[in-house]
Design an enzyme around this catalytic site. Structure first.
Site, PDB file in Angstrom:
ATOM      1  N   LYS A 208     -20.195 -22.517  22.553  1.00 11.39           N
ATOM      2  CA  LYS A 208     -19.864 -21.116  22.870  1.00 11.39           C
ATOM      3  C   LYS A 208     -19.063 -20.517  21.719  1.00 11.39           C
ATOM      4  O   LYS A 208     -19.266 -19.363  21.336  1.00 11.39           O
ATOM      5  CB  LYS A 208     -19.068 -21.053  24.175  1.00 11.39           C
ATOM      6  CG  LYS A 208     -18.813 -19.653  24.702  1.00 11.39           C
ATOM      7  CD  LYS A 208     -17.542 -19.010  24.163  1.00 11.39           C
ATOM      8  CE  LYS A 208     -17.321 -17.631  24.774  1.00 11.39           C
ATOM      9  NZ  LYS A 208     -16.158 -16.933  24.206  1.00 11.39           N
TER      10      LYS A 208
ATOM     11  N   GLU B  28     -14.424  -9.587  21.801  1.00 14.88           N
ATOM     12  CA  GLU B  28     -13.398 -10.644  21.874  1.00 14.88           C
ATOM     13  C   GLU B  28     -12.482 -10.597  20.664  1.00 14.88           C
ATOM     14  O   GLU B  28     -12.944 -10.672  19.516  1.00 14.88           O
ATOM     15  CB  GLU B  28     -14.084 -12.024  21.973  1.00 14.88           C
ATOM     16  CG  GLU B  28     -13.065 -13.143  22.184  1.00 14.88           C
ATOM     17  CD  GLU B  28     -13.696 -14.488  22.540  1.00 14.88           C
ATOM     18  OE1 GLU B  28     -14.831 -14.507  23.065  1.00 14.88           O
ATOM     19  OE2 GLU B  28     -13.045 -15.511  22.293  1.00 14.88           O
TER      20      GLU B  28
ATOM     21  N   HIS C 212      -4.711 -16.459  19.774  1.00 15.93           N
ATOM     22  CA  HIS C 212      -5.348 -15.598  20.774  1.00 15.93           C
ATOM     23  C   HIS C 212      -4.351 -14.675  21.435  1.00 15.93           C
ATOM     24  O   HIS C 212      -4.626 -13.534  21.727  1.00 15.93           O
ATOM     25  CB  HIS C 212      -5.961 -16.474  21.887  1.00 15.93           C
ATOM     26  CG  HIS C 212      -7.412 -16.718  21.673  1.00 15.93           C
ATOM     27  ND1 HIS C 212      -8.217 -17.195  22.654  1.00 15.93           N
ATOM     28  CD2 HIS C 212      -8.192 -16.547  20.601  1.00 15.93           C
ATOM     29  CE1 HIS C 212      -9.439 -17.323  22.199  1.00 15.93           C
ATOM     30  NE2 HIS C 212      -9.448 -16.937  20.956  1.00 15.93           N
TER      31      HIS C 212
ATOM     32  N   ASP D 241     -31.727  -9.609  19.510  1.00 13.90           N
ATOM     33  CA  ASP D 241     -31.668 -10.014  20.916  1.00 13.90           C
ATOM     34  C   ASP D 241     -30.702 -11.199  21.068  1.00 13.90           C
ATOM     35  O   ASP D 241     -31.050 -12.344  20.752  1.00 13.90           O
ATOM     36  CB  ASP D 241     -33.103 -10.394  21.341  1.00 13.90           C
ATOM     37  CG  ASP D 241     -33.207 -10.793  22.797  1.00 13.90           C
ATOM     38  OD1 ASP D 241     -32.175 -11.135  23.404  1.00 13.90           O
ATOM     39  OD2 ASP D 241     -34.325 -10.780  23.318  1.00 13.90           O
TER      40      ASP D 241
HETATM   41  C1  MEV Z   1     -13.276 -19.050  22.759  1.00  8.98           C
HETATM   42  O1  MEV Z   1     -14.013 -17.853  22.842  1.00  8.98           O
HETATM   43  C2  MEV Z   1     -14.007 -20.088  21.940  1.00  8.98           C
HETATM   44  C3  MEV Z   1     -13.366 -21.463  21.900  1.00  8.98           C
HETATM   45  O2  MEV Z   1     -13.146 -21.938  23.222  1.00  8.98           O
HETATM   46  C4  MEV Z   1     -14.300 -22.375  21.147  1.00  8.98           C
HETATM   47  C5  MEV Z   1     -13.926 -23.848  21.203  1.00  8.98           C
HETATM   48  O3  MEV Z   1     -13.253 -24.283  22.156  1.00  8.98           O
HETATM   49  O4  MEV Z   1     -14.367 -24.562  20.287  1.00  8.98           O
HETATM   50  C6  MEV Z   1     -11.999 -21.430  21.258  1.00  8.98           C
END
Ligand code: MEV
Length: 424
Positions: A262, A84, A376, A278
């Site tokens: 995430k 990513e 991004h 892992d």
């Molecule tokens: C993207 O990989 C991760 C985010 O969505 C985390 C978040 O929203 O805090 C930008």
């Protein structure tokens, strides 16, 4: 092409080229695909074949270095393996913004893993529980007997818990053996102990032993990290307040918490993978821990300090190892561990918690201010440019123009590329 079938008898016995020929014959994979798989890894095929079954190639994920991290007073280079874009840059940027306050301070609750033994067919679960607890010393001997080396290294059996879990099929007795696995992630060690111990439990209680497996909810291996970002260094009081509001959203709403966590795992998993650990175990532990109160919540917290700055902190189970599995045999993992310069699994785990917090702060700051797409999109646009066939100087131009249009789509990229090529 032969008939498409997945019944490839004896596939495991074949060499790499023969396996590829088989796959090609039943899947219709073209020569370019076969070549891509043949050239997919710089690692010797023998190693790939030893790591997994039926290997046909490797899958290269970029490894990058997140800079600027200070963890417990030490400058650390963080190797991160991720597909990513933005993830590695975000950690470096975030870490730079808290260097003046000393970076990240960390701790860990221990390096103990839990293995579970499920006991069923017990009419008197409470009596069975009592009988098992009476045998603690014997249980310690059985467990330690499975791994004298671990014991020699200062690890081994630490504690015993016996829980009665009300299942839909009736009450079951769930035995937890708690084992300090030191520098190992510990799955093999505790699984062996659980399997050895289980028949004894059945004999002592008259019940039947069923599952014997570690728990990935590694809540005796919780790593913690904290840092302070000065308001002046991150855009002022409004940004501080914005991040606190964003964190409250995550802690209050599981839909947001999933994305928030995430983002934390973007960093944690990238370091986990880079060190050959892992990733699924770490992910499972983190999310189960996030739900330990009965509601899925945020793994991190943000508060405003008395001086108006931002204090961030995180608590996350971190069953990382330095020995065993891919960590020991994968040369990239070994190189990454050398870069980190860690002396123990506990130290690695603490750094991982700091990386998770850094990653999280980066995402929240972007989300609470300009939005995530700005950062991004530039990188994403480059990937889209490459995907449509841009090469050399074309990549930067297609990416720039895509980002300007705010529509980073493949069809738009194709149009731009055609225009550029038309001009030449
Ligand atoms: C993207 O990989 C991760 C985010 O969505 C985390 C978040 O929203 O805090 C930008």
């Amino acid at each position: 092409m032969r008939n498409r079938t997945s019944r490839l008898s004896g596939f495991y016995k074949l060499g790499r080229d023969e396996r590829l020929a088989e796959v090609q014959a039943v899947s219709g994979l073209d020569e370019a695909g076969v070549e891509a798989l043949k050239n997919s890894s710089a690692l010797p095929f023998e190693l790939l074949d030893r790591l997994v079954e039926n290997a046909i190639g490797g899958f290269t994920v970029p490894v990058g270095i997140a800079t600027n991290m200070i963890v417990d007073g030490r400058d650390v280079l963080i190797p991160m393996a991720t597909e990513e874009s933005s993830v590695i840059a975000a950690v470096g940027n975030t870490a730079r913004q808290c260097r003046d306050t000393g970076g990240f301070t960390t701790s860990i609750s221990g390096t103990e893993m839990i293995a579970q033994i499920q006991m069923v067919k017990l009419t008197d679960p409470w009596a069975a529980r009592a009988k098992i607890l009476e045998k603690k010393a014997e249980i310690a001997d059985i467990c330690n007997g499975c791994d004298p080396l671990l014991v020699k290294l200062g690890g081994g059996f630490r504690d015993l818990e016996v829980r009665i879990v009300d299942g839909q099929t009736g009450p079951m007795v769930v035995v937890h053996i708690i084992v300090d696995t030191k520098d190992a992630m510990g799955a093999n060690a505790v699984n062996t102990m659980a399997e050895k111990l289980a028949p004894n439990l059945a004999a002592w209680t008259g019940g039947k032993h069923h599952l014997r497996i570690l728990s990935n909810l590694a809540d005796r291996r919780v790593a913690r990290a904290r840092a302070v970002w000065r308001a002046a260094d991150i855009g002022g009081a409004e940004v501080v307040e914005g991040i606190v509001l964003a964190a409250d959203f995550a802690d209050s709403d599981p839909y947001r918490a999933a994305t928030h966590n995430k983002g934390i795992m973007n960093g944690v998993s990238a370091l986990t993978l880079a060190t050959g650990n892992d990733t699924r175990a770490i992910e499972a532990g983190a999310h189960a821990f996030a739900a330990r109160t009965g509601r899925y919540r945020s793994l991190s917290r943000y508060e405003i300090t008395a001086g108006g700055d931002l204090a961030g902190s995180i608590e996350i189970p971190m069953a990382l190892g330095l020995v065993g599995g891919a960590t020991k045999v994968h040369p990239t993992a070994q190189a990454c561990l050398k870069i980190l310069g860690v002396g123990s699994a506990a130290e690695l785990s603490r750094i991982a918690a700091a990386v998770g917090l850094a990653q999280n702060f980066g995402a929240l700051k972007a989300l609470a201010t300009v939005g995530i797409q700005q950062g991004h999109m530039t990188l994403h646009a480059q990937n889209v440019a490459i995907a449509v066939g841009a090469a050399g100087d074309e990549i930067a131009e297609v990416a720039r123009r895509l980002a300007e249009t705010h529509t980073v789509r493949q069809d738009v990229a194709e149009q731009i590329l055609a225009e550029i090529r038309g001009r030449k």
